[in-house]
Design a protein around this motif. Structure first.
Motif, PDB file in Angstrom:
ATOM      1  N   LEU A  30     -45.170 -33.626  -3.887  1.00  0.00           N
ATOM      2  CA  LEU A  30     -46.302 -34.074  -3.067  1.00  0.00           C
ATOM      3  C   LEU A  30     -45.801 -34.811  -1.831  1.00  0.00           C
ATOM      4  O   LEU A  30     -45.127 -35.834  -1.930  1.00  0.00           O
ATOM      5  CB  LEU A  30     -47.203 -34.986  -3.907  1.00  0.00           C
ATOM      6  CG  LEU A  30     -48.566 -35.357  -3.338  1.00  0.00           C
ATOM      7  CD1 LEU A  30     -49.410 -34.115  -3.071  1.00  0.00           C
ATOM      8  CD2 LEU A  30     -49.294 -36.295  -4.297  1.00  0.00           C
ATOM      9  N   LYS A  31     -46.147 -34.310  -0.674  1.00  0.00           N
ATOM     10  CA  LYS A  31     -45.695 -34.929   0.566  1.00  0.00           C
ATOM     11  C   LYS A  31     -46.500 -36.202   0.848  1.00  0.00           C
ATOM     12  O   LYS A  31     -47.623 -36.368   0.341  1.00  0.00           O
ATOM     13  CB  LYS A  31     -45.853 -33.942   1.724  1.00  0.00           C
ATOM     14  CG  LYS A  31     -47.296 -33.620   2.097  1.00  0.00           C
ATOM     15  CD  LYS A  31     -47.422 -32.444   3.054  1.00  0.00           C
ATOM     16  CE  LYS A  31     -46.641 -32.603   4.313  1.00  0.00           C
ATOM     17  NZ  LYS A  31     -46.878 -31.468   5.253  1.00  0.00           N
ATOM     18  N   PRO A  32     -45.976 -37.142   1.615  1.00  0.00           N
ATOM     19  CA  PRO A  32     -46.756 -38.323   2.003  1.00  0.00           C
ATOM     20  C   PRO A  32     -48.060 -37.906   2.678  1.00  0.00           C
ATOM     21  O   PRO A  32     -48.078 -37.026   3.545  1.00  0.00           O
ATOM     22  CB  PRO A  32     -45.818 -39.049   2.975  1.00  0.00           C
ATOM     23  CG  PRO A  32     -44.445 -38.633   2.554  1.00  0.00           C
ATOM     24  CD  PRO A  32     -44.592 -37.193   2.121  1.00  0.00           C
ATOM     25  N   ASP A  52     -42.914 -30.762  -0.765  1.00  0.00           N
ATOM     26  CA  ASP A  52     -43.660 -30.962   0.488  1.00  0.00           C
ATOM     27  C   ASP A  52     -44.987 -30.210   0.512  1.00  0.00           C
ATOM     28  O   ASP A  52     -45.347 -29.578   1.511  1.00  0.00           O
ATOM     29  CB  ASP A  52     -42.807 -30.548   1.690  1.00  0.00           C
ATOM     30  CG  ASP A  52     -41.597 -31.454   1.872  1.00  0.00           C
ATOM     31  OD1 ASP A  52     -41.728 -32.670   1.634  1.00  0.00           O
ATOM     32  OD2 ASP A  52     -40.520 -30.947   2.243  1.00  0.00           O
ATOM     33  N   TYR A  53     -45.726 -30.326  -0.593  1.00  0.00           N
ATOM     34  CA  TYR A  53     -47.050 -29.704  -0.649  1.00  0.00           C
ATOM     35  C   TYR A  53     -48.119 -30.649  -0.108  1.00  0.00           C
ATOM     36  O   TYR A  53     -48.068 -31.869  -0.332  1.00  0.00           O
ATOM     37  CB  TYR A  53     -47.396 -29.313  -2.083  1.00  0.00           C
ATOM     38  CG  TYR A  53     -46.597 -28.149  -2.606  1.00  0.00           C
ATOM     39  CD1 TYR A  53     -46.996 -26.838  -2.352  1.00  0.00           C
ATOM     40  CD2 TYR A  53     -45.438 -28.356  -3.345  1.00  0.00           C
ATOM     41  CE1 TYR A  53     -46.253 -25.760  -2.814  1.00  0.00           C
ATOM     42  CE2 TYR A  53     -44.691 -27.286  -3.821  1.00  0.00           C
ATOM     43  CZ  TYR A  53     -45.105 -25.994  -3.552  1.00  0.00           C
ATOM     44  OH  TYR A  53     -44.364 -24.930  -4.018  1.00  0.00           O
ATOM     45  N   ASP A  54     -49.091 -30.068   0.559  1.00  0.00           N
ATOM     46  CA  ASP A  54     -50.250 -30.837   1.021  1.00  0.00           C
ATOM     47  C   ASP A  54     -51.211 -31.120  -0.122  1.00  0.00           C
ATOM     48  O   ASP A  54     -51.944 -32.116  -0.090  1.00  0.00           O
ATOM     49  CB  ASP A  54     -50.976 -30.068   2.120  1.00  0.00           C
ATOM     50  CG  ASP A  54     -50.084 -29.821   3.322  1.00  0.00           C
ATOM     51  OD1 ASP A  54     -49.975 -30.736   4.157  1.00  0.00           O
ATOM     52  OD2 ASP A  54     -49.479 -28.737   3.395  1.00  0.00           O
ATOM     53  N   ARG A  76     -44.369 -37.341 -13.455  1.00  0.00           N
ATOM     54  CA  ARG A  76     -44.338 -38.187 -12.263  1.00  0.00           C
ATOM     55  C   ARG A  76     -43.190 -37.772 -11.341  1.00  0.00           C
ATOM     56  O   ARG A  76     -43.364 -37.692 -10.128  1.00  0.00           O
ATOM     57  CB  ARG A  76     -44.199 -39.663 -12.636  1.00  0.00           C
ATOM     58  CG  ARG A  76     -43.951 -40.524 -11.399  1.00  0.00           C
ATOM     59  CD  ARG A  76     -44.178 -41.974 -11.580  1.00  0.00           C
ATOM     60  NE  ARG A  76     -43.821 -42.697 -10.357  1.00  0.00           N
ATOM     61  CZ  ARG A  76     -44.157 -43.941 -10.104  1.00  0.00           C
ATOM     62  NH1 ARG A  76     -44.868 -44.634 -10.986  1.00  0.00           N
ATOM     63  NH2 ARG A  76     -43.784 -44.522  -8.979  1.00  0.00           N
ATOM     64  N   TRP A  77     -42.029 -37.515 -11.909  1.00  0.00           N
ATOM     65  CA  TRP A  77     -40.914 -37.065 -11.082  1.00  0.00           C
ATOM     66  C   TRP A  77     -41.267 -35.789 -10.338  1.00  0.00           C
ATOM     67  O   TRP A  77     -40.913 -35.619  -9.166  1.00  0.00           O
ATOM     68  CB  TRP A  77     -39.678 -36.838 -11.944  1.00  0.00           C
ATOM     69  CG  TRP A  77     -39.112 -38.086 -12.554  1.00  0.00           C
ATOM     70  CD1 TRP A  77     -39.395 -39.375 -12.220  1.00  0.00           C
ATOM     71  CD2 TRP A  77     -38.158 -38.145 -13.614  1.00  0.00           C
ATOM     72  NE1 TRP A  77     -38.684 -40.239 -13.013  1.00  0.00           N
ATOM     73  CE2 TRP A  77     -37.917 -39.525 -13.867  1.00  0.00           C
ATOM     74  CE3 TRP A  77     -37.500 -37.187 -14.369  1.00  0.00           C
ATOM     75  CZ2 TRP A  77     -37.031 -39.950 -14.852  1.00  0.00           C
ATOM     76  CZ3 TRP A  77     -36.610 -37.605 -15.342  1.00  0.00           C
ATOM     77  CH2 TRP A  77     -36.387 -38.977 -15.582  1.00  0.00           C
ATOM     78  N   LEU A  78     -41.959 -34.879 -11.032  1.00  0.00           N
ATOM     79  CA  LEU A  78     -42.386 -33.642 -10.396  1.00  0.00           C
ATOM     80  C   LEU A  78     -43.302 -33.929  -9.205  1.00  0.00           C
ATOM     81  O   LEU A  78     -43.128 -33.378  -8.113  1.00  0.00           O
ATOM     82  CB  LEU A  78     -43.102 -32.757 -11.417  1.00  0.00           C
ATOM     83  CG  LEU A  78     -43.866 -31.547 -10.870  1.00  0.00           C
ATOM     84  CD1 LEU A  78     -42.915 -30.558 -10.197  1.00  0.00           C
ATOM     85  CD2 LEU A  78     -44.661 -30.869 -11.974  1.00  0.00           C
ATOM     86  N   LEU A  79     -44.294 -34.800  -9.411  1.00  0.00           N
ATOM     87  CA  LEU A  79     -45.211 -35.126  -8.320  1.00  0.00           C
ATOM     88  C   LEU A  79     -44.491 -35.795  -7.162  1.00  0.00           C
ATOM     89  O   LEU A  79     -44.802 -35.529  -5.992  1.00  0.00           O
ATOM     90  CB  LEU A  79     -46.334 -36.031  -8.823  1.00  0.00           C
ATOM     91  CG  LEU A  79     -47.388 -35.398  -9.732  1.00  0.00           C
ATOM     92  CD1 LEU A  79     -48.448 -36.436 -10.082  1.00  0.00           C
ATOM     93  CD2 LEU A  79     -48.027 -34.177  -9.091  1.00  0.00           C
TER      94      LEU A  79
END
Length: 250
Positions: free
Chosen positions: A161-163, A132-134, A154-157
């Motif tokens: 990475l939050k919507p 949930d990173y901006d 990609r799995w990491l992102l």
């Protein structure tokens, strides 16, 4: 001898082992290579300077980055971008394999008077709280990964990475720096030749599940500049849309 491969991660670990002399550059098996790289701080390595990426500053100035929030710096090295993010309102987690790099980063953060959480780890072994990173930022980590680890990346992102969050990337550009080798040849040779070069079309295809904001070559900046920039590098900014459908995971 056991038949131990029973998951996708087992397959990836097996493929990591094909790069016996280089696998410690992206796995938690050891950070010896990177520690040796960082031990001489006075070497003329351009990104050893305490100078943030010019692209990061440009995107911030253009209003293209989130205005604060949580940021994850992947392969942070001595913390030059992590510290800048902390100075500009972000709560920053900065991850690197190298204890030597993190010691340097903590020293810089103390001098700058900012709080950065420096974490010694492989980016592929981060726990569930790294989510949930901006902003997720990577300046120079991605191009040191073998082809199969692009899937792990990609799995990491997708987890981190939050919507609506932004992803910034700096990596080797084709015909400028890094190996211009077909993916299969890396496995035949068992080495990455110092890093993997990418075309703009490669990056657009690999990150086509994100919305492209900008993809360009970095602006060069000399040793006296307060900013870092080399024109052999791509600078890409992407955003995760709330409607993005994640890929299948292990």
């Amino acid at each position: 001898m056991e038949r131990h491969v029973s998951s996708i991660e087992d397959v990836f670990a097996l493929m990591d082992d094909l790069f016996a002399e280089e696998a410690d550059r992206w796995t938690a098996k050891g950070a010896g290579w990177w520690d040796r790289f960082y031990e001489d701080r006075d070497r003329g390595v351009p990104f050893f300077r305490d100078a943030p990426d010019e692209s990061l500053i440009a995107w911030h100035g253009a209003g293209l980055l989130p205005t604060g929030g949580r940021a994850l710096d992947l392969g942070c090295g001595p913390g030059r971008n992590a510290i800048w993010l902390a100075q500009h309102g972000f709560t920053v987690d900065a991850v690197d394999l190298s204890p030597a790099a993190l010691v340097w980063g903590r020293e810089r953060a103390e001098v700058a008077g900012v709080d950065v959480r420096f974490v010694e780890a492989s980016i592929f072994e981060l726990g569930p709280d790294f989510a949930d990173y901006d902003l997720v930022y990577d300046s120079g980590c991605f191009h040191h990964l073998p082809p199969h680890r692009r899937v792990s990346y990609r799995w990491l992102l997708e987890r981190a990475l939050k919507p609506g969050g932004a992803f910034g990337l700096v990596c080797f550009a084709w015909d400028a720096m890094g190996a211009q080798t077909p993916d299969a040849d890396f496995y035949r040779e068992g080495r990455l030749s110092g890093g993997v070069a990418y075309r703009d079309a490669d990056l657009r295809r690999l990150f086509d599940w994100l919305a492209e904001i900008e993809l360009r070559r970095m602006e060069p900046h000399g040793a006296e500049s307060p900013l870092f920039g080399e024109d052999f590098l791509w600078a890409g900014l992407f955003r995760r849309l709330s409607s993005t459908v994640p890929a299948a995971t292990s």
